[in-house]
Design an enzyme around this catalytic site. Structure first.
Site, PDB file in Angstrom:
ATOM      1  N   HIS A  85      -0.687  -2.367  -9.759  1.00 28.48           N
ATOM      2  CA  HIS A  85       0.246  -3.075  -8.881  1.00 28.48           C
ATOM      3  C   HIS A  85      -0.254  -3.070  -7.424  1.00 28.48           C
ATOM      4  O   HIS A  85      -0.284  -4.096  -6.754  1.00 28.48           O
ATOM      5  CB  HIS A  85       1.627  -2.427  -8.971  1.00 28.48           C
ATOM      6  CG  HIS A  85       2.606  -2.936  -7.971  1.00 28.48           C
ATOM      7  ND1 HIS A  85       3.280  -4.123  -8.134  1.00 28.48           N
ATOM      8  CD2 HIS A  85       2.994  -2.444  -6.773  1.00 28.48           C
ATOM      9  CE1 HIS A  85       4.047  -4.330  -7.081  1.00 28.48           C
ATOM     10  NE2 HIS A  85       3.895  -3.317  -6.242  1.00 28.48           N
ATOM     11  N   LEU A 110      -3.173  -2.833  -6.267  1.00 30.28           N
ATOM     12  CA  LEU A 110      -4.367  -3.651  -6.022  1.00 30.28           C
ATOM     13  C   LEU A 110      -4.105  -5.141  -6.258  1.00 30.28           C
ATOM     14  O   LEU A 110      -4.652  -5.992  -5.564  1.00 30.28           O
ATOM     15  CB  LEU A 110      -5.526  -3.186  -6.917  1.00 30.28           C
ATOM     16  CG  LEU A 110      -6.131  -1.839  -6.532  1.00 30.28           C
ATOM     17  CD1 LEU A 110      -7.106  -1.365  -7.588  1.00 30.28           C
ATOM     18  CD2 LEU A 110      -6.853  -1.914  -5.192  1.00 30.28           C
ATOM     19  N   LEU A 161      -2.412   7.830  -0.914  1.00 35.80           N
ATOM     20  CA  LEU A 161      -3.280   8.578  -1.837  1.00 35.80           C
ATOM     21  C   LEU A 161      -3.821   9.876  -1.234  1.00 35.80           C
ATOM     22  O   LEU A 161      -4.274  10.765  -1.953  1.00 35.80           O
ATOM     23  CB  LEU A 161      -4.461   7.698  -2.270  1.00 35.80           C
ATOM     24  CG  LEU A 161      -4.115   6.550  -3.228  1.00 35.80           C
ATOM     25  CD1 LEU A 161      -5.308   5.618  -3.402  1.00 35.80           C
ATOM     26  CD2 LEU A 161      -3.685   7.092  -4.585  1.00 35.80           C
TER      27      LEU A 161
HETATM   28  P1  ADP Z   1      -0.724   7.849   3.613  1.00 34.06           P
HETATM   29  O1  ADP Z   1      -0.791   8.626   4.891  1.00 34.06           O
HETATM   30  O2  ADP Z   1      -1.937   7.043   3.346  1.00 34.06           O
HETATM   31  O3  ADP Z   1       0.545   7.076   3.486  1.00 34.06           O
HETATM   32  P2  ADP Z   1      -0.534  10.410   2.189  1.00 34.06           P
HETATM   33  O4  ADP Z   1      -0.632  10.644   0.713  1.00 34.06           O
HETATM   34  O5  ADP Z   1      -1.496  11.121   3.059  1.00 34.06           O
HETATM   35  O6  ADP Z   1      -0.666   8.842   2.362  1.00 34.06           O
HETATM   36  O7  ADP Z   1       0.929  10.763   2.654  1.00 34.06           O
HETATM   37  C1  ADP Z   1       2.051  10.311   1.863  1.00 34.06           C
HETATM   38  C2  ADP Z   1       3.273  10.128   2.762  1.00 34.06           C
HETATM   39  O8  ADP Z   1       3.725  11.399   3.231  1.00 34.06           O
HETATM   40  C3  ADP Z   1       3.008   9.319   4.038  1.00 34.06           C
HETATM   41  O9  ADP Z   1       3.081   7.942   3.806  1.00 34.06           O
HETATM   42  C4  ADP Z   1       4.105   9.820   4.949  1.00 34.06           C
HETATM   43  O10 ADP Z   1       5.317   9.166   4.622  1.00 34.06           O
HETATM   44  C5  ADP Z   1       4.250  11.294   4.550  1.00 34.06           C
HETATM   45  N1  ADP Z   1       3.462  12.200   5.423  1.00 34.06           N
HETATM   46  C6  ADP Z   1       2.270  12.767   5.152  1.00 34.06           C
HETATM   47  N2  ADP Z   1       1.866  13.580   6.152  1.00 34.06           N
HETATM   48  C7  ADP Z   1       2.830  13.529   7.083  1.00 34.06           C
HETATM   49  C8  ADP Z   1       3.012  14.159   8.366  1.00 34.06           C
HETATM   50  N3  ADP Z   1       2.133  15.013   8.881  1.00 34.06           N
HETATM   51  N4  ADP Z   1       4.154  13.869   9.043  1.00 34.06           N
HETATM   52  C9  ADP Z   1       5.082  13.029   8.522  1.00 34.06           C
HETATM   53  N5  ADP Z   1       4.975  12.404   7.322  1.00 34.06           N
HETATM   54  C10 ADP Z   1       3.859  12.657   6.614  1.00 34.06           C
END
Ligand code: ADP
Length: 255
Positions: free
Chosen positions: A44, A46, A219
């Protein structure tokens, strides 16, 4: 797989064996469900940008445009391509972690390693990262350096992405008894309590991240979780909405 072996009320070896088999079947079933969900989410994630891209190009070819309009549509298409290639890179990274069992472990001195990491990300991202060590003596661990580096890169990039430009980010190292730990702390948007487990699921992103157009694939933390598992590092997070988040890595022991 939905079938279970009937469990006799036996405390003997057969009773125990039956329970173990049922437990194993249950776990296998869960794993297969997760795998199915992942494949469907990945396709989905991609396919959606790909059909947006197709739509953009079809519109462009249908009738002549001004050069300004061409430029704007092509910029949008390029943005889509960039996001898709970031996602493919991360999907490949995730697949590599899954295939890489028994990674080479080497001795690493954490204080020097982390000080350098803080400097490197600070200068690359033009953002201050304060390194703090709770101990003065060197801390030696035995781990796969590349995996630890990838974990920290992801956590530090998130700390930067999800916090205001002038706010503090800390990279801390210390020891809890004999056990070394690392913390990445920010004073950013924080994470809702209800999402504290989901953030580690592939493709999960909080609504705020999507609404604010913060770039990402959902991811990064799935990769971090897998890498930590592979390296026997305990990963945890403490976070409060609008206050900030602290991600913590606890190492099994000091070598
Ligand atoms: P991405 O940053 O690419 O969305 P991640 O898997 O790294 O993917 O993080 C998943 C989700 O967790 C993010 O979209 C965000 O909503 C939340 N998140 C991650 N790290 C933080 C942080 N340090 N502060 C606030 N929210 C965070």
């Amino acid at each position: 797989l939905n079938e279970r072996v009937p469990e006799p009320e036996l405390e003997d070896e057969i009773g125990q064996l039956t329970r173990s088999i049922n437990d194993l079947l249950g776990r296998l079933e869960q794993a297969m469900k997760r795998e199915k969900q992942f494949t469907s989410d990945a396709s989905h994630e991609l396919r959606t940008p790909l059909s947006v891209l197709r739509g953009t190009l079809e519109v462009l070819i249908r009738k002549p445009r001004t050069s300004g309009e061409y430029e704007q549509k092509i910029q949008t298409a390029l943005g889509t391509i960039d996001r898709m290639s970031a996602m493919i890179d991360q999907l490949l990274a995730l697949a590599r972690v899954e295939n890489a069992k028994n990674l080479v472990r080497e001795e690493l001195e954490l204080i020097t390693f982390l000080e350098e990491k803080a400097d490197q990300i600070s200068s690359e991202q033009k953002r201050k990262i304060t390194f703090q060590s709770q101990v003065s003596l060197p801390i030696y661990i035995t781990t796969n350096e590349k995996s630890l580096e990838m974990i920290l890169d992801n956590l530090l990039h998130n700390a930067i992405k999800y916090s205001p430009e002038d706010s503090d980010i800390f990279l801390r190292v210390g020891k809890s008894g004999a056990f070394p730990y690392i913390e990445v702390a920010d004073s950013g948007s924080g994470i809702a309590e209800a999402h504290l487990e989901q953030i580690f699921d592939p493709f999960f992103r909080e609504k705020e991240a999507l609404d604010q157009g913060i770039p990402g694939t959902g991811l990064g933390l799935a990769i971090v979780k897998k890498l930590a598992q592979e390296s026997q590092i305990k990963l945890s997070v403490v976070s409060k909405k609008d206050v900030g988040s602290t991600f913590r890595l606890d190492f099994p022991s000091q070598s």
